[in-house]
Design a protein around this motif. Structure first.
Motif, PDB file in Angstrom:
ATOM      1  N   GLN A  72      44.023  42.382  36.310  1.00  9.20           N
ATOM      2  CA  GLN A  72      44.287  43.650  36.979  1.00  9.20           C
ATOM      3  C   GLN A  72      43.384  43.898  38.178  1.00  9.20           C
ATOM      4  N   GLY A  73      42.339  43.131  38.347  1.00  6.42           N
ATOM      5  CA  GLY A  73      41.453  43.336  39.479  1.00  6.42           C
ATOM      6  C   GLY A  73      40.261  44.212  39.138  1.00  6.42           C
ATOM      7  N   THR A  74      39.136  43.902  39.760  1.00  2.00           N
ATOM      8  CA  THR A  74      37.927  44.705  39.596  1.00  2.00           C
ATOM      9  C   THR A  74      37.306  44.872  40.976  1.00  2.00           C
ATOM     10  N   LEU A  75      36.889  46.094  41.292  1.00  4.51           N
ATOM     11  CA  LEU A  75      36.418  46.416  42.638  1.00  4.51           C
ATOM     12  C   LEU A  75      34.941  46.086  42.796  1.00  4.51           C
TER      13      LEU A  75
ATOM     14  N   THR B  17      33.008  42.897  50.102  1.00  2.00           N
ATOM     15  CA  THR B  17      33.663  44.050  49.499  1.00  2.00           C
ATOM     16  C   THR B  17      35.163  43.823  49.400  1.00  2.00           C
ATOM     17  N   ALA B  18      35.688  43.959  48.185  1.00  2.00           N
ATOM     18  CA  ALA B  18      37.110  43.700  47.941  1.00  2.00           C
ATOM     19  C   ALA B  18      37.411  43.971  46.475  1.00  2.00           C
ATOM     20  N   VAL B  19      38.689  43.968  46.161  1.00  2.00           N
ATOM     21  CA  VAL B  19      39.121  43.908  44.765  1.00  2.00           C
ATOM     22  C   VAL B  19      39.225  42.428  44.400  1.00  2.00           C
ATOM     23  N   TYR B  20      38.579  42.073  43.313  1.00  2.00           N
ATOM     24  CA  TYR B  20      38.549  40.677  42.872  1.00  2.00           C
ATOM     25  C   TYR B  20      39.498  40.508  41.692  1.00  2.00           C
ATOM     26  N   TYR B  21      40.282  39.447  41.757  1.00  2.00           N
ATOM     27  CA  TYR B  21      41.270  39.150  40.732  1.00  2.00           C
ATOM     28  C   TYR B  21      40.999  37.771  40.132  1.00  2.00           C
ATOM     29  N   CYS B  22      41.149  37.661  38.823  1.00  3.08           N
ATOM     30  CA  CYS B  22      41.169  36.337  38.222  1.00  3.08           C
ATOM     31  C   CYS B  22      42.626  35.934  38.002  1.00  3.08           C
ATOM     32  N   ALA B  23      42.867  34.644  38.019  1.00  6.91           N
ATOM     33  CA  ALA B  23      44.223  34.126  37.923  1.00  6.91           C
ATOM     34  C   ALA B  23      44.215  32.800  37.181  1.00  6.91           C
ATOM     35  N   ALA B  24      45.365  32.459  36.610  1.00  7.54           N
ATOM     36  CA  ALA B  24      45.480  31.232  35.820  1.00  7.54           C
ATOM     37  C   ALA B  24      46.749  30.496  36.182  1.00  7.54           C
ATOM     38  N   THR B  25      46.664  29.167  36.119  1.00  6.95           N
ATOM     39  CA  THR B  25      47.827  28.347  36.402  1.00  6.95           C
ATOM     40  C   THR B  25      47.707  27.008  35.703  1.00  6.95           C
ATOM     41  N   VAL B  26      48.863  26.394  35.399  1.00  8.91           N
ATOM     42  CA  VAL B  26      48.872  25.011  34.913  1.00  8.91           C
ATOM     43  C   VAL B  26      49.259  24.074  36.038  1.00  8.91           C
ATOM     44  N   ASP B  27      49.467  24.631  37.220  1.00 12.45           N
ATOM     45  CA  ASP B  27      49.818  23.855  38.414  1.00 12.45           C
ATOM     46  C   ASP B  27      48.535  23.393  39.076  1.00 12.45           C
ATOM     47  N   TYR B  28      48.348  22.087  39.133  1.00 15.23           N
ATOM     48  CA  TYR B  28      47.132  21.548  39.721  1.00 15.23           C
ATOM     49  C   TYR B  28      47.340  21.065  41.156  1.00 15.23           C
ATOM     50  N   SER B  29      48.230  21.748  41.872  1.00 14.83           N
ATOM     51  CA  SER B  29      48.383  21.469  43.296  1.00 14.83           C
ATOM     52  C   SER B  29      47.350  22.299  44.061  1.00 14.83           C
ATOM     53  N   ASP B  30      47.734  22.874  45.163  1.00 16.37           N
ATOM     54  CA  ASP B  30      46.805  23.566  46.035  1.00 16.37           C
ATOM     55  C   ASP B  30      46.157  24.767  45.340  1.00 16.37           C
TER      56      ASP B  30
ATOM     57  N   GLY C 247      41.233  30.715  38.667  1.00 16.92           N
ATOM     58  CA  GLY C 247      40.795  31.022  40.016  1.00 16.92           C
ATOM     59  C   GLY C 247      40.355  32.471  40.143  1.00 16.92           C
ATOM     60  N   TRP C 248      39.515  32.693  41.129  1.00 17.78           N
ATOM     61  CA  TRP C 248      39.152  34.053  41.533  1.00 17.78           C
ATOM     62  C   TRP C 248      39.645  34.256  42.962  1.00 17.78           C
ATOM     63  N   PHE C 249      40.328  35.356  43.185  1.00 18.63           N
ATOM     64  CA  PHE C 249      40.798  35.747  44.494  1.00 18.63           C
ATOM     65  C   PHE C 249      40.219  37.114  44.830  1.00 18.63           C
ATOM     66  N   ARG C 250      40.271  37.482  46.084  1.00 18.68           N
ATOM     67  CA  ARG C 250      39.851  38.818  46.467  1.00 18.68           C
ATOM     68  C   ARG C 250      40.752  39.331  47.578  1.00 18.68           C
ATOM     69  N   GLN C 251      40.856  40.652  47.592  1.00 18.30           N
ATOM     70  CA  GLN C 251      41.682  41.296  48.605  1.00 18.30           C
ATOM     71  C   GLN C 251      40.966  42.533  49.110  1.00 18.30           C
ATOM     72  N   ALA C 252      40.618  42.497  50.388  1.00 15.09           N
ATOM     73  CA  ALA C 252      40.001  43.642  51.043  1.00 15.09           C
ATOM     74  C   ALA C 252      41.107  44.539  51.598  1.00 15.09           C
ATOM     75  N   PRO C 253      40.808  45.815  51.831  1.00 17.51           N
ATOM     76  CA  PRO C 253      41.827  46.737  52.358  1.00 17.51           C
ATOM     77  C   PRO C 253      42.432  46.220  53.650  1.00 17.51           C
TER      78      PRO C 253
ATOM     79  N   ASP D 209      42.931  36.359  49.260  1.00 20.87           N
ATOM     80  CA  ASP D 209      42.414  35.031  49.568  1.00 20.87           C
ATOM     81  C   ASP D 209      41.657  34.459  48.373  1.00 20.87           C
ATOM     82  N   VAL D 210      41.695  33.143  48.279  1.00 22.81           N
ATOM     83  CA  VAL D 210      40.963  32.481  47.213  1.00 22.81           C
ATOM     84  C   VAL D 210      39.462  32.573  47.462  1.00 22.81           C
ATOM     85  N   VAL D 211      38.714  32.736  46.385  1.00 22.53           N
ATOM     86  CA  VAL D 211      37.255  32.724  46.436  1.00 22.53           C
ATOM     87  C   VAL D 211      36.740  31.431  45.812  1.00 22.53           C
TER      88      VAL D 211
END
Length: 123
Positions: A115-118, A90-103, A34-40, A45-47
């Motif tokens: 670690q996030g990339t701006l 505009t935000a810091v974007y994070y990639c994430a991984a999971t083996v949980d196939y729920s929400d 997944g890709w998420f982002r977080q603005a100041p 939130d999920v992207v």
């Protein structure tokens, strides 16, 4: 699994950027990514999210038609192509991984984070 995101930067509104996330380990193909982002001052939130095979993809309404998530299991990478960028992206974007196939939209579903990339989009 360890994740390393890259590709952020400064771009004008209407422009494009491509984010990449490199994963370590030989079990990358097991993970939903997944890709998420977080603005100041805002929540993370999920992207977008993609299943292990790439056959199932999720996009937040705010990015549908503009962003595309993809993965290359042979190279252990997941990418986010971002087109028609807006200042509100505009935000810091994070990639994430999971083996949980729920929400796929909940950040608590994901076990591993990069670690996030701006990304900064100027008007």
């Amino acid at each position: 699994v360890q994740l390393q995101a890259s590709g952020g930067g400064l771009v004008q509104a209407g422009g494009s950027l491509r984010l990449s996330c490199a994963a370590s380990g030989r079990t990358f193909r097991r993970y939903r990514m997944g890709w998420f982002r977080q603005a100041p001052g805002k929540e993370r939130d999920v992207v977008a999210a993609i299943s292990w095979s790439g056959g199932s993809r999720y996009y937040a309404d705010s990015v549908k038609g503009r962003f595309t998530i993809s993965r290359d299991n042979a190279k252990n990478t997941v990418s986010l192509q971002m087109n028609s960028l807006k200042p509100e992206d505009t935000a810091v974007y994070y990639c994430a991984a999971t083996v949980d196939y729920s929400d796929p939209t909940r950040h608590s579903t994901y076990d591993y984070w990069g670690q996030g990339t701006l990304v900064t989009v100027s008007s």
